[in-house]
Design a protein around this motif. Structure first.
Motif, mmCIF file in Angstrom:
data_model
loop_
_atom_site.group_PDB
_atom_site.id
_atom_site.type_symbol
_atom_site.label_atom_id
_atom_site.label_comp_id
_atom_site.label_asym_id
_atom_site.label_seq_id
_atom_site.Cartn_x
_atom_site.Cartn_y
_atom_site.Cartn_z
ATOM 1 N N HIS A 1 0.848 -1.187 0.000
ATOM 2 C CA HIS A 1 0.000 0.000 0.000
ATOM 3 C C HIS A 1 0.885 1.239 0.000
ATOM 4 N N ALA A 2 0.337 2.357 -0.452
ATOM 5 C CA ALA A 2 1.104 3.602 -0.547
ATOM 6 C C ALA A 2 0.662 4.619 0.490
ATOM 7 N N ASP A 3 -0.135 4.187 1.468
ATOM 8 C CA ASP A 3 -0.591 5.120 2.500
ATOM 9 C C ASP A 3 0.503 5.384 3.517
ATOM 10 N N ARG A 4 0.231 6.363 4.393
ATOM 11 C CA ARG A 4 1.228 6.781 5.378
ATOM 12 C C ARG A 4 1.559 5.663 6.354
ATOM 13 N N ASN A 5 0.591 4.824 6.663
ATOM 14 C CA ASN A 5 0.798 3.673 7.528
ATOM 15 C C ASN A 5 -0.277 2.651 7.217
ATOM 16 N N PHE A 6 -0.098 1.433 7.715
ATOM 17 C CA PHE A 6 -1.008 0.342 7.393
ATOM 18 C C PHE A 6 -2.404 0.589 7.950
ATOM 19 N N SER A 7 -2.480 1.209 9.118
ATOM 20 C CA SER A 7 -3.783 1.497 9.710
ATOM 21 C C SER A 7 -4.576 2.489 8.868
ATOM 22 N N ALA A 8 -3.887 3.498 8.301
ATOM 23 C CA ALA A 8 -4.562 4.460 7.428
ATOM 24 C C ALA A 8 -5.093 3.762 6.175
ATOM 25 N N PHE A 9 -4.333 2.793 5.663
ATOM 26 C CA PHE A 9 -4.795 2.039 4.498
ATOM 27 C C PHE A 9 -6.047 1.234 4.836
ATOM 28 N N GLU B 1 -3.222 7.803 13.791
ATOM 29 C CA GLU B 1 -2.752 7.245 12.523
ATOM 30 C C GLU B 1 -3.585 7.701 11.330
ATOM 31 N N TYR B 2 -4.868 7.994 11.544
ATOM 32 C CA TYR B 2 -5.730 8.389 10.437
ATOM 33 C C TYR B 2 -5.574 9.862 10.071
ATOM 34 N N ASN B 3 -4.861 10.612 10.885
ATOM 35 C CA ASN B 3 -4.823 12.062 10.731
ATOM 36 C C ASN B 3 -3.500 12.562 10.161
ATOM 37 N N VAL B 4 -3.581 13.663 9.429
ATOM 38 C CA VAL B 4 -2.425 14.477 9.064
ATOM 39 C C VAL B 4 -2.691 15.862 9.624
ATOM 40 N N ILE B 5 -1.764 16.382 10.400
ATOM 41 C CA ILE B 5 -1.995 17.623 11.133
ATOM 42 C C ILE B 5 -1.142 18.721 10.519
ATOM 43 N N GLU B 6 -1.812 19.730 9.996
ATOM 44 C CA GLU B 6 -1.148 20.837 9.319
ATOM 45 C C GLU B 6 -0.207 21.544 10.288
ATOM 46 N N SER B 7 1.043 21.765 9.875
ATOM 47 C CA SER B 7 1.997 22.313 10.841
ATOM 48 C C SER B 7 3.137 23.032 10.153
ATOM 49 N N ASP B 8 3.688 24.019 10.860
ATOM 50 C CA ASP B 8 4.979 24.613 10.512
ATOM 51 C C ASP B 8 6.064 24.044 11.426
ATOM 52 N N ASN B 9 5.701 23.859 12.701
ATOM 53 C CA ASN B 9 6.619 23.334 13.708
ATOM 54 C C ASN B 9 5.834 22.405 14.621
ATOM 55 N N TYR B 10 6.494 21.399 15.172
ATOM 56 C CA TYR B 10 5.817 20.539 16.133
ATOM 57 C C TYR B 10 6.825 19.906 17.073
ATOM 58 N N GLY B 11 6.326 19.459 18.216
ATOM 59 C CA GLY B 11 7.120 18.727 19.190
ATOM 60 C C GLY B 11 6.266 17.656 19.830
ATOM 61 N N TYR B 12 6.888 16.597 20.302
ATOM 62 C CA TYR B 12 6.120 15.503 20.890
ATOM 63 C C TYR B 12 6.964 14.754 21.905
ATOM 64 N N VAL B 13 6.286 14.011 22.745
ATOM 65 C CA VAL B 13 6.919 13.089 23.676
ATOM 66 C C VAL B 13 6.119 11.792 23.661
ATOM 67 N N LYS B 14 6.834 10.665 23.635
ATOM 68 C CA LYS B 14 6.201 9.357 23.661
ATOM 69 C C LYS B 14 6.790 8.556 24.817
ATOM 70 N N ASN B 15 5.928 7.911 25.579
ATOM 71 C CA ASN B 15 6.356 7.123 26.731
ATOM 72 C C ASN B 15 5.706 5.745 26.689
ATOM 73 N N LYS B 16 6.458 4.751 27.114
ATOM 74 C CA LYS B 16 5.907 3.401 27.177
ATOM 75 C C LYS B 16 6.605 2.604 28.274
ATOM 76 N N PHE B 17 5.893 1.627 28.797
ATOM 77 C CA PHE B 17 6.460 0.621 29.681
ATOM 78 C C PHE B 17 6.350 -0.717 28.974
ATOM 79 N N LEU B 18 7.373 -1.540 29.118
ATOM 80 C CA LEU B 18 7.409 -2.836 28.440
ATOM 81 C C LEU B 18 7.492 -3.954 29.463
ATOM 82 N N PHE B 19 6.546 -4.893 29.368
ATOM 83 C CA PHE B 19 6.626 -6.100 30.186
ATOM 84 C C PHE B 19 6.960 -7.267 29.268
#
Length: 465
Positions: free
Chosen positions: A118-126, A356-374
């Motif tokens: 598929h040519a989408d941004r990610n598999f979920s969007a497809f 995953e379904y969204n594209v967010i119009e932006s000039d600048n952006y920042g993010y933080v991602k956190n996870k715990f793994l068992f």
């Protein structure tokens, strides 16, 4: 004579003791590296393997650093993506010297595969849009470890949604330090995303001609300082040619209503990677920064933008079978009115889980991602007896359960009134399962709830974080 042998087995079994009666405590505080033997390198040149070791013949190793040097050397070898399994064995002929044996199980390096993607941004969007017209077909030829020198030669031929020819070559690093690479890409398509509406990409399609053609070419130098510092300088040429219809739909697609754009860009990237794995890290940290200049004022004065992209990741162990991971990233642009084709909407290469379904119009952006793994299923080795090729008959796998929380902010100076996610705080949380296996493959299935109340399952292959 003292004799002790340990095996580092693909990062999964920390030690395998062949003679537990002997002990590292019996040797001197400083140990002389007497010999280093390499085996299993049927394709790879031995110097490529030796270059990744933090010790060499004739070195003197402090006993207190002994295990650390072996562990990091093994990580370096695995992170080359040349080997499925790595063993580092050693023995002490006396209390002053150590002999090493490096044994590797090489991967399969020559790939000739049909393309169906598929040519989408990610598999979920497809899966969400279900548009089978955005499928690609073709052939993919890839020669990894070309000439046994860890070089890369790649050719892609695509037809369908994207008609594309791509050729990539990356050289070996001279003295394990300096190397170069180049790429050429020609792409033509009759369906393109030309804007963002209601926080989603919108498309235009023609039936009898290409609406956009693009040529891109890169030439880069990369320099490795020590074992973990990497520098890369890239000079790029980009050219776009679009139909008048597309320029009318979005006059800023190529800027100023034009149907032709070409420009040069120059980028410098620095990477410091101290993670225990590039594929699925559990410990360590990584920093990457990229400063780029789009438009050098040589062939086009319409493009004039500096961009700075930063990424930092931190991983660690909390207790037995429990780990954490955190990622901080973002991008800043000097120009708030870049052409659409080089804009940096959040949702293309980078996105927040749950959006995953969204594209967010932006000039600048920042993010933080956190996870715990068992660690639900600790890493195990499986054997597929009916496969005779060693590169495929032995595999490793592990399964992790992860709660996660993501947050980010996207800034756009003049967003479309329908794009409500711009200039707002975004967040999501959820639970996922990761299957980690050989050939750098990670399958992720996540359930996420985001800040606008959308919830659902999302599937990813090789999700970065």
């Amino acid at each position: 004579m003292l004799f002790l042998c340990f095996s580092f087995f693909s990062g999964f079994d920390a030690f395998s003791i062949n003679n537990p009666s002997a002990d590292l405590l019996e040797v001197n505080d400083t140990i002389f590296v007497n010999t280093i033997k390499v085996s299993g390198d049927k394709k790879t040149r031995s110097r490529i393997i030796r270059n990744e070791l933090l010790f060499k013949r004739g070195d003197r190793i402090a006993k207190s650093d002994f295990y650390d040097l072996i562990g990091k050397s093994r990580q370096n070898l695995l992170n080359t993506s040349l080997f499925n399994f790595v063993y580092i064995n050693y023995s002490f002929p006396n209390n002053k010297e150590v002999d090493f044996e490096i044994k590797v199980d090489e991967r399969w390096y020559t790939w000739v595969l049909p393309l169906f993607e598929h040519a989408d941004r990610n598999f979920s969007a497809f899966l969400d849009n279900g548009d089978w017209s955005r499928m690609n077909y073709g052939i993919y030829l890839k020669q990894e470890n070309f000439r046994g020198m860890n070089e890369l030669l790649k050719l892609k031929l695509r037809v369908g949604y994207l008609n594309e020819v791509e050729v990539i070559f990356s050289s070996a690093k001279r003295n394990n330090k300096l190397g170069w690479g180049t790429s050429f890409n020609y792409a033509a398509q009759n369906q393109v995303s030309y804007g963002i509406l209601d926080n989603k990409a919108i498309y235009f399609k023609t039936s009898n001609s290409f609406i956009e053609q693009q040529v891109a070419s890169d030439l880069y130098l990369h320099y490795r300082h020590g074992f973990f510092n990497r520098h890369r300088l890239t000079l790029s040429y980009n050219s776009y040619n679009i139909k008048d219809t597309l320029a009318l739909l979005n006059p800023n697609y190529l800027a100023n209503g034009s149907n032709f754009l070409n420009y040069l860009s120059l980028a410098y990237k620095y990477n410091l990677d101290l993670r225990d794995s590039k594929t699925y890290p559990l410990k360590g940290n990584m920093f990457e920064g990229c400063l780029a200049r789009n438009g050098l004022g040589i062939i086009n004065n319409d493009i004039n933008n500096f961009s700075l992209k930063l990424l930092f990741q931190q991983y660690g162990k909390i207790r037995k079978r429990l780990y954490y991971g955190a990622s901080f990233g973002g991008i800043a642009n000097s120009n708030n009115n870049n052409p659409f084709v080089i804009s940096n909407g959040l949702g293309y290469k980078e996105f927040l889980n749950g959006f995953e379904y969204n594209v967010i119009e932006s000039d600048n952006y920042g993010y933080v991602k956190n996870k715990f793994l068992f660690e639900l299923i600790p890493t195990k080795t499986a054997y597929i007896n009916f496969i005779n090729l060693n590169q495929f008959s032995k595999l490793h796998y592990a399964v992790y359960v992860k709660p996660f929380f993501d947050a980010g902010y996207v800034h756009k100076q003049h967003p479309n009134i329908s794009n409500s996610l711009s200039n707002s705080l975004l967040y999501s949380y959820g639970l996922g399962v990761d299957l980690v296996t050989y050939y750098d493959k990670v399958l992720s299935v996540n359930y996420a709830i985001n800040s606008i109340g959308i919830k659902g399952f999302y599937i990813h292959l090789n999700l970065a974080m």
